[in-house]
Design an enzyme around this catalytic site. Structure first.
Site, PDB file in Angstrom:
ATOM      1  N   ARG A  21      56.049  96.007 -15.432  1.00 30.33           N
ATOM      2  CA  ARG A  21      54.863  96.741 -15.912  1.00 30.33           C
ATOM      3  C   ARG A  21      55.242  97.722 -17.022  1.00 30.33           C
ATOM      4  O   ARG A  21      54.420  98.529 -17.454  1.00 30.33           O
ATOM      5  CB  ARG A  21      54.186  97.497 -14.770  1.00 30.33           C
ATOM      6  CG  ARG A  21      53.905  96.646 -13.559  1.00 30.33           C
ATOM      7  CD  ARG A  21      52.539  95.973 -13.618  1.00 30.33           C
ATOM      8  NE  ARG A  21      52.510  94.828 -12.724  1.00 30.33           N
ATOM      9  CZ  ARG A  21      52.159  93.590 -13.056  1.00 30.33           C
ATOM     10  NH1 ARG A  21      51.779  93.313 -14.288  1.00 30.33           N
ATOM     11  NH2 ARG A  21      52.170  92.611 -12.184  1.00 30.33           N
ATOM     12  N   HIS A  51      63.461  87.968 -18.637  1.00 28.54           N
ATOM     13  CA  HIS A  51      62.029  88.039 -18.970  1.00 28.54           C
ATOM     14  C   HIS A  51      61.679  89.456 -19.411  1.00 28.54           C
ATOM     15  O   HIS A  51      61.994  90.420 -18.730  1.00 28.54           O
ATOM     16  CB  HIS A  51      61.192  87.634 -17.749  1.00 28.54           C
ATOM     17  CG  HIS A  51      59.790  87.203 -18.090  1.00 28.54           C
ATOM     18  ND1 HIS A  51      58.904  88.022 -18.755  1.00 28.54           N
ATOM     19  CD2 HIS A  51      59.133  86.042 -17.874  1.00 28.54           C
ATOM     20  CE1 HIS A  51      57.749  87.364 -18.910  1.00 28.54           C
ATOM     21  NE2 HIS A  51      57.861  86.160 -18.397  1.00 28.54           N
ATOM     22  N   TYR A  54      55.767  92.404 -18.921  1.00 28.13           N
ATOM     23  CA  TYR A  54      54.457  91.819 -19.246  1.00 28.13           C
ATOM     24  C   TYR A  54      53.654  92.707 -20.182  1.00 28.13           C
ATOM     25  O   TYR A  54      52.761  92.239 -20.884  1.00 28.13           O
ATOM     26  CB  TYR A  54      53.636  91.616 -17.961  1.00 28.13           C
ATOM     27  CG  TYR A  54      54.199  90.599 -17.015  1.00 28.13           C
ATOM     28  CD1 TYR A  54      54.521  89.324 -17.458  1.00 28.13           C
ATOM     29  CD2 TYR A  54      54.393  90.899 -15.673  1.00 28.13           C
ATOM     30  CE1 TYR A  54      55.018  88.380 -16.590  1.00 28.13           C
ATOM     31  CE2 TYR A  54      54.896  89.950 -14.788  1.00 28.13           C
ATOM     32  CZ  TYR A  54      55.205  88.690 -15.257  1.00 28.13           C
ATOM     33  OH  TYR A  54      55.700  87.761 -14.397  1.00 28.13           O
ATOM     34  N   HIS A  91      56.330  86.879 -23.636  1.00 29.13           N
ATOM     35  CA  HIS A  91      54.992  86.369 -23.909  1.00 29.13           C
ATOM     36  C   HIS A  91      54.643  86.797 -25.334  1.00 29.13           C
ATOM     37  O   HIS A  91      54.678  87.993 -25.620  1.00 29.13           O
ATOM     38  CB  HIS A  91      53.976  86.956 -22.918  1.00 29.13           C
ATOM     39  CG  HIS A  91      54.208  86.538 -21.509  1.00 29.13           C
ATOM     40  ND1 HIS A  91      53.441  86.971 -20.460  1.00 29.13           N
ATOM     41  CD2 HIS A  91      55.129  85.699 -20.967  1.00 29.13           C
ATOM     42  CE1 HIS A  91      53.874  86.422 -19.334  1.00 29.13           C
ATOM     43  NE2 HIS A  91      54.903  85.657 -19.616  1.00 29.13           N
ATOM     44  N   GLU A 126      57.353  82.164 -24.997  1.00 31.87           N
ATOM     45  CA  GLU A 126      56.875  81.365 -23.877  1.00 31.87           C
ATOM     46  C   GLU A 126      55.558  80.684 -24.239  1.00 31.87           C
ATOM     47  O   GLU A 126      54.681  81.300 -24.855  1.00 31.87           O
ATOM     48  CB  GLU A 126      56.703  82.244 -22.630  1.00 31.87           C
ATOM     49  CG  GLU A 126      56.273  81.448 -21.404  1.00 31.87           C
ATOM     50  CD  GLU A 126      56.377  82.220 -20.096  1.00 31.87           C
ATOM     51  OE1 GLU A 126      56.902  83.363 -20.091  1.00 31.87           O
ATOM     52  OE2 GLU A 126      55.926  81.673 -19.077  1.00 31.87           O
ATOM     53  N   ASP A 160      56.565  76.626 -20.112  1.00 26.13           N
ATOM     54  CA  ASP A 160      56.115  76.911 -18.746  1.00 26.13           C
ATOM     55  C   ASP A 160      55.165  75.785 -18.328  1.00 26.13           C
ATOM     56  O   ASP A 160      54.114  75.590 -18.966  1.00 26.13           O
ATOM     57  CB  ASP A 160      55.406  78.274 -18.723  1.00 26.13           C
ATOM     58  CG  ASP A 160      55.024  78.718 -17.315  1.00 26.13           C
ATOM     59  OD1 ASP A 160      54.390  77.920 -16.597  1.00 26.13           O
ATOM     60  OD2 ASP A 160      55.350  79.859 -16.945  1.00 26.13           O
ATOM     61  N   HIS A 163      51.639  76.840 -17.561  1.00 27.07           N
ATOM     62  CA  HIS A 163      50.921  77.312 -18.753  1.00 27.07           C
ATOM     63  C   HIS A 163      50.503  76.164 -19.670  1.00 27.07           C
ATOM     64  O   HIS A 163      49.367  76.140 -20.141  1.00 27.07           O
ATOM     65  CB  HIS A 163      51.776  78.309 -19.541  1.00 27.07           C
ATOM     66  CG  HIS A 163      52.070  79.576 -18.781  1.00 27.07           C
ATOM     67  ND1 HIS A 163      52.863  80.570 -19.297  1.00 27.07           N
ATOM     68  CD2 HIS A 163      51.690  79.995 -17.558  1.00 27.07           C
ATOM     69  CE1 HIS A 163      52.956  81.556 -18.411  1.00 27.07           C
ATOM     70  NE2 HIS A 163      52.259  81.228 -17.349  1.00 27.07           N
ATOM     71  N   HIS A 195      60.074  76.963 -17.437  1.00 32.53           N
ATOM     72  CA  HIS A 195      59.566  77.640 -16.245  1.00 32.53           C
ATOM     73  C   HIS A 195      58.848  76.564 -15.440  1.00 32.53           C
ATOM     74  O   HIS A 195      57.847  76.003 -15.916  1.00 32.53           O
ATOM     75  CB  HIS A 195      58.563  78.743 -16.614  1.00 32.53           C
ATOM     76  CG  HIS A 195      59.206  79.993 -17.125  1.00 32.53           C
ATOM     77  ND1 HIS A 195      58.478  81.019 -17.682  1.00 32.53           N
ATOM     78  CD2 HIS A 195      60.500  80.386 -17.147  1.00 32.53           C
ATOM     79  CE1 HIS A 195      59.306  81.995 -18.035  1.00 32.53           C
ATOM     80  NE2 HIS A 195      60.542  81.639 -17.723  1.00 32.53           N
ATOM     81  N   ASP A 208      46.170  80.297 -15.685  1.00 32.37           N
ATOM     82  CA  ASP A 208      47.486  80.874 -15.393  1.00 32.37           C
ATOM     83  C   ASP A 208      47.604  81.408 -13.967  1.00 32.37           C
ATOM     84  O   ASP A 208      47.878  82.595 -13.760  1.00 32.37           O
ATOM     85  CB  ASP A 208      47.831  81.982 -16.409  1.00 32.37           C
ATOM     86  CG  ASP A 208      49.280  82.434 -16.290  1.00 32.37           C
ATOM     87  OD1 ASP A 208      50.038  81.844 -15.493  1.00 32.37           O
ATOM     88  OD2 ASP A 208      49.653  83.390 -16.988  1.00 32.37           O
ATOM     89  N   HIS A 210      49.866  80.443 -10.831  1.00 35.66           N
ATOM     90  CA  HIS A 210      50.967  79.583 -10.392  1.00 35.66           C
ATOM     91  C   HIS A 210      50.768  79.165  -8.934  1.00 35.66           C
ATOM     92  O   HIS A 210      50.192  79.908  -8.146  1.00 35.66           O
ATOM     93  CB  HIS A 210      52.305  80.320 -10.504  1.00 35.66           C
ATOM     94  CG  HIS A 210      52.652  80.742 -11.901  1.00 35.66           C
ATOM     95  ND1 HIS A 210      53.889  81.208 -12.249  1.00 35.66           N
ATOM     96  CD2 HIS A 210      51.915  80.766 -13.047  1.00 35.66           C
ATOM     97  CE1 HIS A 210      53.916  81.501 -13.539  1.00 35.66           C
ATOM     98  NE2 HIS A 210      52.720  81.258 -14.039  1.00 35.66           N
ATOM     99  N   GLU A 240      58.934  80.097 -10.870  1.00 30.78           N
ATOM    100  CA  GLU A 240      58.117  81.327 -10.816  1.00 30.78           C
ATOM    101  C   GLU A 240      56.953  81.076  -9.872  1.00 30.78           C
ATOM    102  O   GLU A 240      55.811  81.407 -10.168  1.00 30.78           O
ATOM    103  CB  GLU A 240      57.568  81.660 -12.209  1.00 30.78           C
ATOM    104  CG  GLU A 240      58.610  81.940 -13.252  1.00 30.78           C
ATOM    105  CD  GLU A 240      57.976  82.166 -14.626  1.00 30.78           C
ATOM    106  OE1 GLU A 240      57.160  81.340 -15.050  1.00 30.78           O
ATOM    107  OE2 GLU A 240      58.302  83.191 -15.242  1.00 30.78           O
TER     108      GLU A 240
HETATM  109 ZN    ZN Z   1      52.192  82.394 -15.744  1.00 32.19          ZN
HETATM  110 FE    FE Z   2      56.405  81.592 -17.095  1.00 37.18          FE
HETATM  111 FE    FE Z   3      56.241  84.603 -18.357  1.00 36.96          FE
END
Ligand code: ZN
Ligand code: FE
Ligand code: FE
Length: 260
Positions: A21, A51, A54, A91, A126, A160, A163, A195, A208, A210, A240
């Site tokens: 975060r 990664h 976000y 991202h 990604e 991904d 995605h 991913h 999105d 998962h 993930e």
């Molecule tokens: Zn995702």
């Molecule tokens: Fe991913």
């Molecule tokens: Fe990601």
């Protein structure tokens, strides 16, 4: 992290460079980093896929958010050199109403500001599901970003599975066709990591969400086929999926069994 990965029969893993975060990163203990490097070598680990947080939005409209993206990116790349030659996935960003063209320019500008010719880390864009104003749902958008980066030797793509499926690429019925398209638009040599996630939603849903491997709309067969595909099989695969550690161990075991 290395010991946990090994206990799951994994030979790679993803990690967040700081709180996902956002916020300040914990100091890296040089001894810990050195211990990890020898542990990874001893156990034949493959390349790792870090990664970015976000909250990092390189396409942000607000100047403070854009500044946070640049600072975080630069600081993360410095930290990544504690474990040289790994991958750093992020991202691309959301254009939040400015339009994809403006977003693409801003993302490329951040990359041009933070990439260093001497770095050993490869930065990965990604592929995104296309939720909200996310950039990177299409291979064309990713190619447009990479085209604008000067030090593009240090840039690749992380595919991904959830995605791209949510983004409208049918990897269940036509994985070959999707990868051919990737090759034509971006160049398959840019593809550096996968991913591997199932999706709660049908192809093209732009959601999105998962799902565990084999429990979603993509299914075990298609995901397992990805791990065996000649263009993908040598890449690091990162799960993930919504699991605890025992769930990951189980997914790894089932995928390995189908692979051999
Ligand atoms: Zn995702
Ligand atoms: Fe991913
Ligand atoms: Fe990601």
């Amino acid at each position: 992290m290395g010991r946990t990965a090994l206990s799951l029969d994994a030979n790679t893993f993803a990690f967040f460079t700081r709180n996902p975060r956002g916020g300040k990163a914990k100091e890296i203990d040089p001894q810990d980093a050195a211990d990890f490097r020898s542990f990874a070598e001893e156990h034949g680990f493959a390349v790792l896929v870090a990664h970015a947080p976000y909250t990092l939005n390189a396409a942000a409209k607000d100047d403070r958010v854009a500044e946070f993206a640049r600072e975080t990116f630069a600081s993360d790349l410095e930290r990544m050199e504690c474990t040289p030659h790994q991958l750093y996935n992020f991202h691309p960003g959301s254009h939040v109403g400015q339009g994809a063209d403006v977003g693409i320019e801003k993302i490329a500008a951040v990359l041009n500001a933070v990439l260093d010719a001497g770095q050993t880390t490869t930065v990965l864009l990604e592929t995104m599901a296309g939720k909200g104003t996310e950039i990177g749902r299409t291979f064309e958008e990713l190619a447009a970003i990479i085209e604008r980066v000067d030090l593009d030797d240090h840039v690749g793509v992380c595919l991904d599975s959830c995605h791209v499926w949510d983004g409208g690429y049918n990897i269940v019925d036509d994985l070959d066709g999707v990868l051919e398209q990737f090759d034509r638009v971006i160049g398959i040599g840019r593809l550096r990591a996968v991913h591997l996630n199932d999706s709660k939603n049908p192809c093209g849903a732009h959601k999105d969400r998962h799902e565990k491997i084999g429990e979603g709309c993509i299914g075990f067969e298609a995901l397992s086929a990805m791990t065996r595909h000649p263009a993908l099989r040598s890449l690091p695969f990162i799960l993930e999926t919504p699991n605890e550690l025992d769930g990951y161990a189980d997914e790894i075991a089932r995928l390995r069994e189908a692979w051999s």
